[in-house]
Scaffold this motif. Structure first.
Motif, PDB file in Angstrom:
ATOM      1  N   ASP A  49       2.274  12.878  -7.980  1.00 20.74           N
ATOM      2  CA  ASP A  49       2.381  13.416  -9.341  1.00 20.74           C
ATOM      3  C   ASP A  49       3.834  13.629  -9.746  1.00 20.74           C
ATOM      4  N   ILE A  50       4.679  13.995  -8.775  1.00 14.05           N
ATOM      5  CA  ILE A  50       6.086  14.258  -9.077  1.00 14.05           C
ATOM      6  C   ILE A  50       6.890  12.960  -9.174  1.00 14.05           C
ATOM      7  N   HIS A  51       6.691  12.054  -8.222  1.00 11.61           N
ATOM      8  CA  HIS A  51       7.571  10.892  -8.107  1.00 11.61           C
ATOM      9  C   HIS A  51       6.878   9.553  -8.338  1.00 11.61           C
ATOM     10  N   GLY A  52       5.557   9.554  -8.483  1.00  9.11           N
ATOM     11  CA  GLY A  52       4.815   8.301  -8.509  1.00  9.11           C
ATOM     12  C   GLY A  52       5.234   7.349  -9.610  1.00  9.11           C
ATOM     13  N   SER A  84      12.478  18.845  -5.000  1.00 13.98           N
ATOM     14  CA  SER A  84      11.152  19.287  -5.461  1.00 13.98           C
ATOM     15  C   SER A  84      10.393  20.061  -4.393  1.00 13.98           C
ATOM     16  N   LEU A  85      10.909  20.101  -3.161  1.00 16.28           N
ATOM     17  CA  LEU A  85      10.225  20.798  -2.073  1.00 16.28           C
ATOM     18  C   LEU A  85      10.258  22.303  -2.341  1.00 16.28           C
ATOM     19  N   ALA A 105      -7.005  -3.237   3.880  1.00 14.54           N
ATOM     20  CA  ALA A 105      -7.724  -4.465   4.214  1.00 14.54           C
ATOM     21  C   ALA A 105      -8.398  -5.075   2.997  1.00 14.54           C
ATOM     22  N   ASP A 106      -8.996  -4.222   2.166  1.00 17.32           N
ATOM     23  CA  ASP A 106      -9.723  -4.706   0.991  1.00 17.32           C
ATOM     24  C   ASP A 106      -8.805  -5.420   0.005  1.00 17.32           C
ATOM     25  N   ARG A 107      -7.577  -4.901  -0.136  1.00 15.19           N
ATOM     26  CA  ARG A 107      -6.647  -5.466  -1.122  1.00 15.19           C
ATOM     27  C   ARG A 107      -5.641  -6.422  -0.498  1.00 15.19           C
ATOM     28  N   ASP A 108      -5.829  -6.734   0.791  1.00 20.06           N
ATOM     29  CA  ASP A 108      -5.002  -7.730   1.462  1.00 20.06           C
ATOM     30  C   ASP A 108      -3.507  -7.415   1.316  1.00 20.06           C
ATOM     31  N   CYS A 109      -3.144  -6.183   1.628  1.00 21.92           N
ATOM     32  CA  CYS A 109      -1.748  -5.752   1.506  1.00 21.92           C
ATOM     33  C   CYS A 109      -0.920  -6.316   2.665  1.00 21.92           C
ATOM     34  N   ASP A 110       0.396  -6.337   2.476  1.00 21.58           N
ATOM     35  CA  ASP A 110       1.263  -6.837   3.542  1.00 21.58           C
ATOM     36  C   ASP A 110       2.442  -5.914   3.856  1.00 21.58           C
ATOM     37  N   VAL A 111       2.612  -4.827   3.109  1.00 21.33           N
ATOM     38  CA  VAL A 111       3.684  -3.864   3.369  1.00 21.33           C
ATOM     39  C   VAL A 111       3.118  -2.452   3.201  1.00 21.33           C
ATOM     40  N   ILE A 112       3.474  -1.564   4.099  1.00 23.29           N
ATOM     41  CA  ILE A 112       3.098  -0.153   3.983  1.00 23.29           C
ATOM     42  C   ILE A 112       4.323   0.621   3.514  1.00 23.29           C
ATOM     43  N   LEU A 113       4.147   1.398   2.446  1.00 27.59           N
ATOM     44  CA  LEU A 113       5.214   2.247   1.919  1.00 27.59           C
ATOM     45  C   LEU A 113       4.706   3.680   1.885  1.00 27.59           C
ATOM     46  N   THR A 114       5.325   4.550   2.660  1.00 25.52           N
ATOM     47  CA  THR A 114       4.919   5.954   2.636  1.00 25.52           C
ATOM     48  C   THR A 114       5.935   6.748   1.831  1.00 25.52           C
ATOM     49  N   PHE A 115       5.417   7.751   1.108  1.00 24.27           N
ATOM     50  CA  PHE A 115       6.262   8.551   0.233  1.00 24.27           C
ATOM     51  C   PHE A 115       5.894  10.011   0.452  1.00 24.27           C
ATOM     52  N   GLY A 116       6.783  10.766   1.070  1.00 20.62           N
ATOM     53  CA  GLY A 116       6.492  12.166   1.346  1.00 20.62           C
ATOM     54  C   GLY A 116       7.088  12.587   2.669  1.00 20.62           C
ATOM     55  N   GLY A 117       6.439  13.550   3.323  1.00 17.70           N
ATOM     56  CA  GLY A 117       6.897  14.034   4.617  1.00 17.70           C
ATOM     57  C   GLY A 117       6.099  13.441   5.749  1.00 17.70           C
ATOM     58  N   GLY A 118       5.980  14.210   6.838  1.00 15.50           N
ATOM     59  CA  GLY A 118       5.337  13.708   8.034  1.00 15.50           C
ATOM     60  C   GLY A 118       3.894  13.323   7.846  1.00 15.50           C
ATOM     61  N   LEU A 158       0.869  -1.177   0.000  1.00 11.43           N
ATOM     62  CA  LEU A 158       0.000   0.000   0.000  1.00 11.43           C
ATOM     63  C   LEU A 158       0.904   1.226   0.000  1.00 11.43           C
ATOM     64  N   LEU A 159       0.881   1.971  -1.100  1.00 14.90           N
ATOM     65  CA  LEU A 159       1.683   3.183  -1.239  1.00 14.90           C
ATOM     66  C   LEU A 159       0.839   4.375  -0.807  1.00 14.90           C
ATOM     67  N   ILE A 160       1.331   5.136   0.176  1.00 13.13           N
ATOM     68  CA  ILE A 160       0.607   6.276   0.732  1.00 13.13           C
ATOM     69  C   ILE A 160       1.398   7.546   0.451  1.00 13.13           C
ATOM     70  N   ALA A 161       0.753   8.520  -0.187  1.00 11.17           N
ATOM     71  CA  ALA A 161       1.422   9.778  -0.527  1.00 11.17           C
ATOM     72  C   ALA A 161       0.372  10.861  -0.706  1.00 11.17           C
ATOM     73  N   THR A 162       0.814  12.109  -0.667  1.00 13.18           N
ATOM     74  CA  THR A 162      -0.076  13.180  -1.097  1.00 13.18           C
ATOM     75  C   THR A 162      -0.159  13.154  -2.615  1.00 13.18           C
ATOM     76  N   GLU A 163      -1.232  13.702  -3.142  1.00 16.80           N
ATOM     77  CA  GLU A 163      -1.395  13.727  -4.595  1.00 16.80           C
ATOM     78  C   GLU A 163      -0.255  14.486  -5.264  1.00 16.80           C
ATOM     79  N   GLN A 164       0.174  15.584  -4.654  1.00 13.49           N
ATOM     80  CA  GLN A 164       1.245  16.391  -5.234  1.00 13.49           C
ATOM     81  C   GLN A 164       2.550  15.606  -5.324  1.00 13.49           C
ATOM     82  N   ILE A 165       2.906  14.916  -4.264  1.00 12.85           N
ATOM     83  CA  ILE A 165       4.146  14.137  -4.278  1.00 12.85           C
ATOM     84  C   ILE A 165       4.049  12.983  -5.258  1.00 12.85           C
TER      85      ILE A 165
END
Length: 411
Positions: A51-54, A192-193, A91-104, A42-49
């Motif tokens: 768009d730049i790095h996705g 990009s910040l 939960a719906d997609r039965d993920c097993d790793v969380i990947l966050t991309f961005g800041g706090g 599950l990749l978690i990011a803001t839309e702006q980030i």
């Protein structure tokens, strides 16, 4: 000669990510680390980030044979709803790793998803005001935090800050069970910040370092992190703000903010953060900018209670030297912080990043903010313990000196 240290009297656990991958090109290793832990991210990011790095991130994960689900509705100050929506996708997609991309904001959302994935209850149940510190029973699933800012240090901490829009408050979760497994620090990603957020996140990091350093819970190990963080931030934040393409400054800031995160997660934050969370929630000002607004006043208020520490702060920031007496040097710390904030034109961003009420409207919420600050517990960590009236007075000084359109710091 002996040195009095808490470590001679009791045991402390130093919290840190299991792995920190640092340097240009570090992001290319996310596929390797993700595949160690699972197959569906599950990749978690803001839309702006995103768009730049996705596109680059998805390509790296695809090459590693990883299936990726994407959540990009993260708010700048992540909300209860953000965490619940992202967890539903997990939960719906039965993920097993969380990947966050961005800041706090992205990292805290990912931590929140991990809390819900591994524990029973709603996210609000785990706030320190309800569950206490270390109130998350089970560790999150594997969490990889790719940092694209130089400020929050969240990729190295046991803290989660969540906005509750139903009450216009923010609450704090603190647990060793939310520290990411892997922190990815690639200075190219921070180029990009924008200048505004370079300033916000940079002063946020400085606040973490200063508060950890003067906290009543400080000791030698986080003190070392804090001192090094302040040195790096003092020398490199103005450079990174003035020239965002300077990779040396960006890399130095990434190290500094990581050290600041390690400092406060192993010590604590204090009065600045206690006041900042309610103010940011009420006025919708970004967290780092709120810290920048409050920090000079709290440093001035607190210097008498920890003069040796604040004298070191002043010396690191270039406002005093070794020949100055301790108390005289400590008294220069607030002006040094204020000068750095002015160098970065921080109050100039309030027109675009904040909803500043009239003074009368502000007075209507000051008592509520004061109580929220006290309830957070953070003011108890401050070297000078504030009374309710003193916190209220600090809020009023802040408005008259920095928030009001015709205030000295804005004019």
């Amino acid at each position: 000669m002996t040195h009095d240290t808490v470590l001679s009297r009791e045991t402390r656990t130093v919290v840190s990510p299991s792995n920190v991958v640092f340097g240009v090109g570090a992001v290319d290793q996310i596929g390797d680390y993700a595949s160690l832990h699972g197959e569906r991210v599950l990749l978690i990011a803001t839309e702006q980030i995103f768009d730049i790095h996705g596109e680059r991130v998805l390509s790296i994960l695809e090459d590693a044979g990883i299936e990726t689900m994407v959540y990009t509705d993260v708010r700048p100050d992540p909300t209860v709803e953000n965490i619940e929506e992202a967890h539903a996708l997990w939960a719906d997609r039965d993920c097993d790793v969380i990947l966050t991309f961005g800041g706090g904001s992205s990292i805290d959302t990912g931590k929140g998803v991990g809390i819900l994935a591994a524990n029973d209850g709603e996210i609000r149940d785990f706030g320190v005001d309800k569950a206490g510190y270390e109130g998350v029973p089970n560790p999150t699933p594997p969490l990889i935090a790719v940092n694209t800012t130089a400020g929050t240090g969240s990729e190295a901490t046991r803290s989660v800050v969540v906005s509750d829009e139903s009450t216009s408050t923010k609450f704090l979760i603190v647990s060793q069970n939310v520290v990411p497994d892997v922190a990815i620090e690639d200075p190219e990603l921070s180029v990009s910040l924008p200048r505004s957020h370079t300033a916000f996140t940079g002063i946020d990091a400085l606040t973490h370092a200063i508060e950890a350093y003067v906290s009543v819970h400080s000791y030698s190990i986080p003190d070392g992190f804090a001192e090094e963080a302040m040195k790096r931030i003092a020398r490199s934040l103005p450079v990174a703000w003035a020239n965002g393409d300077d990779l040396d400054a960006r890399a130095d800031m990434l190290v500094g903010q990581l050290q600041a995160g390690q400092a406060f997660t192993n010590s604590s934050v204090a009065l600045v953060h206690g006041m900042a969370r309610p103010l940011g929630a009420q006025l919708h000002i970004p967290h780092g900018l709120v810290n920048a607004l409050i920090l000079p006043y709290v440093v001035e208020f607190s210097a008498m209670a920890a003069p040796e520490k604040y004298a070191t702060v002043a010396r690191i920031l270039g406002a005093a030297d070794d020949d100055d007496r301790t108390r005289a040097a400590a008294d220069e710390a607030a002006d040094a912080v204020l000068q750095l904030c002015e160098d970065l034109s921080l109050t100039g961003y309030l027109d675009d990043f904040g909803e500043i009420p009239t003074r009368e409207e502000y007075l209507d919420v000051v008592d509520e903010m004061t109580q929220d600050a006290i309830d957070s517990g953070s003011p108890d960590n401050n070297p000078r313990k504030p009374t309710t009236e003193e916190i209220r007075d600090l809020y009023l000084t802040l408005y008259d000196d920095a928030l009001a359109p015709d205030s000295p710091r804005r004019s």
